[in-house]
Every structure is written in C-alpha cells, then in structure tokens.
Design an enzyme around this catalytic site. Structure first.
Site, PDB file in Angstrom:
ATOM      1  N   GLN A 200      94.116 -17.539  20.601  1.00  0.00           N
ATOM      2  CA  GLN A 200      94.459 -16.256  21.228  1.00  0.00           C
ATOM      3  C   GLN A 200      95.954 -16.249  21.547  1.00  0.00           C
ATOM      4  O   GLN A 200      96.426 -16.994  22.416  1.00  0.00           O
ATOM      5  CB  GLN A 200      93.632 -16.057  22.480  1.00  0.00           C
ATOM      6  CG  GLN A 200      92.120 -16.167  22.227  1.00  0.00           C
ATOM      7  CD  GLN A 200      91.571 -15.024  21.386  1.00  0.00           C
ATOM      8  OE1 GLN A 200      91.455 -13.896  21.848  1.00  0.00           O
ATOM      9  NE2 GLN A 200      91.233 -15.339  20.143  1.00  0.00           N
ATOM     10  N   ALA A 241      87.277  -8.188  28.175  1.00  0.00           N
ATOM     11  CA  ALA A 241      87.514  -9.054  27.013  1.00  0.00           C
ATOM     12  C   ALA A 241      88.903  -8.828  26.413  1.00  0.00           C
ATOM     13  O   ALA A 241      89.660  -7.951  26.844  1.00  0.00           O
ATOM     14  CB  ALA A 241      86.433  -8.812  25.971  1.00  0.00           C
ATOM     15  N   HIS A 242      89.201  -9.605  25.380  1.00  0.00           N
ATOM     16  CA  HIS A 242      90.548  -9.576  24.802  1.00  0.00           C
ATOM     17  C   HIS A 242      90.860  -8.230  24.142  1.00  0.00           C
ATOM     18  O   HIS A 242      90.002  -7.566  23.581  1.00  0.00           O
ATOM     19  CB  HIS A 242      90.756 -10.725  23.807  1.00  0.00           C
ATOM     20  CG  HIS A 242      89.767 -10.779  22.691  1.00  0.00           C
ATOM     21  ND1 HIS A 242      89.763 -11.799  21.770  1.00  0.00           N
ATOM     22  CD2 HIS A 242      88.749  -9.963  22.336  1.00  0.00           C
ATOM     23  CE1 HIS A 242      88.788 -11.598  20.902  1.00  0.00           C
ATOM     24  NE2 HIS A 242      88.168 -10.486  21.225  1.00  0.00           N
ATOM     25  N   ASN A 243      92.139  -7.840  24.285  1.00  0.00           N
ATOM     26  CA  ASN A 243      92.687  -6.629  23.661  1.00  0.00           C
ATOM     27  C   ASN A 243      92.145  -5.323  24.243  1.00  0.00           C
ATOM     28  O   ASN A 243      92.357  -4.247  23.688  1.00  0.00           O
ATOM     29  CB  ASN A 243      92.476  -6.627  22.141  1.00  0.00           C
ATOM     30  CG  ASN A 243      93.083  -7.840  21.478  1.00  0.00           C
ATOM     31  OD1 ASN A 243      92.365  -8.732  21.035  1.00  0.00           O
ATOM     32  ND2 ASN A 243      94.394  -7.899  21.429  1.00  0.00           N
TER      33      ASN A 243
END
EC number: 2.3.1.191
Length: 356
Positions: A200, A241-243
């Site tokens: 990441q 979560a990511h993004n």
C-alpha cells in the site's frame, strides 16, 4: 475539587443569549432536567420536556422565548433560538481542559521530529523521524506516531493511538483510544489459489475539525490517498478501507464499514452498522438508516434503507418462507405468463385502435 463558576449573565454571553432573572447567580455546571440542582444549568429543547422543566430543581434553564412562556416554576433563564446548540457550546465552558505542556521523560522522540513548544507528549509515546506536531496538540501516553506523520494544531490524540503511513492530520482533530490511522489496506491479488499481497503506497489525509472515535481503522491508500474531509465525525468501531473519500461534515455511527475506493459525499448520515460495498459513489446529503447494506451507487440526496425490520419470531419465520417462495420456479413461471398475457392484451388494443 474546586468547580469553576460562572454567572448566568456570563453564560448567556457565551451563547449570545439573553439572561433573565437573577443574572448574577453563580452556576457550576450542566445537568439533565431530572438530576439538576440549584447550582446547575439545564436545557429544554421541545414541548415534550415541559413537564420535566416545571418539576426541575435546576438553578436556571436554557429555553426559547416560546418555551419560556410555558414554564411557571422557574424564574431564571437563558433565552436563545436553539437550546440544544447553546448546551453544546456550554459543554466546552465546563469541560476539564488539558493544560499541561512539554514532553514527559519516558517519551521517545526522534531528533529530526519537530515538536511545538506548546504541545504535550505523554508518557511512553513514540514519535518517529521527520514527524511534525503542531501548537497546543496533546498526544497521550503510549501513542505511536510513525515516521513522516504530520499533526496540526490543537489536536487531541488519545492513548494507544497509532498514526502511520505518512498520514497528515489537519487542525483540531480528535482521535480516541486504540484507533489506527494509516494502517495497511486490505489489498491482495489472487493467482493460482493464493493471495499475493499488494504493498500500500498511498497515505491518509484528514482535514480540520474531524472527530474519530475509539477502535476505528482508516487504511492508507493503495496508490491514491484515503481522504477524510473537514468536519467528518466517526463513532467508535468504524472501518474506512483504502482509497475511500468521505466528504465534509459526514457522520457515521458505530460499526459502519466502507469498502475500498468508494466516494461518499458531503453532509451524509450513516446510522449504526451500515455496510457499503467498494467502488461506488454516494451523493451529498444522503441518509442511510441503521444496518442497511449499500450495494450500488446513490446519485440523489434522500433517505435510503434496506434489510428486514424486527418482527415477532413467528411472524418473521412466516415472512421468511414467503421471501423464499418469491424465488420459486412456479411463481417465476407465473410472472412470465402474466407478462406474456399483458403483451397480448396490449397487442389486441393496438389492433382495435387501427380498425377504428
């Protein structure tokens, strides 16, 4: 413990209200209508609380002009347009403030970190290379601030918080105990029956005046950053979560979860335990009721719900049977036959019109 006291007139000035009655009387705190004594201030926010207000032993009440006319047992008031907002403002007046500054002897701070002289760093906190901590920021004990993290002014970072992934916090951000910001997002590429970890490489950007509860996780982005805009408030146990991008002034109650690469608009409200799938967009001013599952994009403002409301057990079991029957083959065939009959009727109607 010495309580700080304020006159009724002073308190009214803090909320731009009008003091009525004994304006010099001293009050030392806020309390509910039922628990307040002669030294406490309580608020009345609606007609349904008028009976409690008339029975309350509070020293003074925060009310609107209209509500005041219906309260006969009390002579001391702060009159405002919005009692609940006035109450919220006055909680800060009576809140216990953290006034300590400096760095505790047990804290470990890298020589390259920049720490404001007016900040406070608690016992056993660890601050890594090239970190920045702004003016009047409080970092409580046992926090881990990883390399490259930047924290703005007047922030409050509670005990055992982890800030990592080069995340950046704006001013007046509050993060409560055991929360992790900037942890590794859940990114894996499946190949030949195995999961291959994706490093990441993004970060987390948090705006001003953001409040994040205890035991939350906000993952850093895979490539682009995870973004939490100004004024967002997150309850305990929220997973971002990511993004993901969360728009300004959006609120999420406890146990909400948002999957990766979803964009949520401004001024949204998510009630408890709402789940949101990944890679969708949600418009501004959307409200999602408790325990709903958002499975597709929402393009228009409004209130949305999903899930099954609570029923008595026997009724729920009967309803579950009916839900299952909806998908049975005979019923599906019947619906297809009805559609075919509707098409035939429409065809006949067209033929009759042509003959006329």
């Amino acid at each position: 413990m010495n309580l700080q006291k304020f006159s009724l007139e002073q308190l009214a000035s803090f909320v731009q209200g009008k003091a009525v009655g004994q304006t010099e009387m001293q009050l030392d705190g806020l309390a509910s209508l039922t628990q307040a004594d002669a030294h406490k201030l309580a608020f009345v926010n609606a007609d349904k609380y008028l009976d409690q207000a008339n029975q309350s032993k509070a020293g003074a009440l925060i009310v609107t002009e209209e509500l005041r006319a219906h309260i006969t047992s009390q002579q001391n008031f702060i009159v405002v347009e919005n009692p609940y907002l006035a109450f919220a403002i006055l909680t800060h007046v009576f809140e216990k403030k953290h006034t300590a500054q400096g760095i505790e002897a047990t804290a470990q701070i890298h020589a390259s970190a920049i720490i404001s002289d007016t900040a406070y760093i608690g016992h056993y906190a660890v601050i890594g290379e090239h970190c920045v901590v702004g003016d009047e920021t409080v970092i409580q004990s046992h926090c881990h601030i990883d390399d490259g993290v930047e924290i703005g002014k007047q922030c409050f970072i509670d005990s055992h918080v982890v800030l990592t992934g080069h995340c950046k916090l704006g001013n007046r951000v509050r993060i409560h105990a055991n929360t992790v910001i900037g942890g590794e997002g859940f990114g894996f590429a499946p190949y030949k029956g195995k999961w291959h970890r994706i490093a990441q490489l993004g970060s987390v950007l948090i705006g001003n005046d953001v409040r994040i509860g205890s035991n939350c996780s906000i993952d850093r982005g895979a490539l682009d950053d995870t973004i939490i805009e100004d004024g967002v408030i997150l309850d305990n146990l929220v997973q971002i979560a990511h993004n993901v991008k969360v728009g300004a002034n959006t609120a999420m109650a406890a146990k909400c979860g948002v999957a990766g690469s979803t964009t949520i608009g401004k001024n949204c409200i998510f009630a408890g335990a709402v789940g949101v799938v990944g890679h969708i967009n949600i418009a501004d001013n959307v409200t999602v009721t408790g325990m709903s599952m958002v499975t597709k994009s929402i393009s228009e403002a409004g209130s949305y719900s999903s899930g099954t409301p609570m029923l008595e057990s026997l009724h729920w079991k009967r309803a579950a049977v009916r839900f299952k029957q909806l998908a049975d083959a005979p019923l599906t065939q019947m619906l297809k036959r009805l559609d075919h009959m509707q098409a035939q009727i429409e065809s006949l109607e067209s033929t009759f019109k042509l003959r006329k």
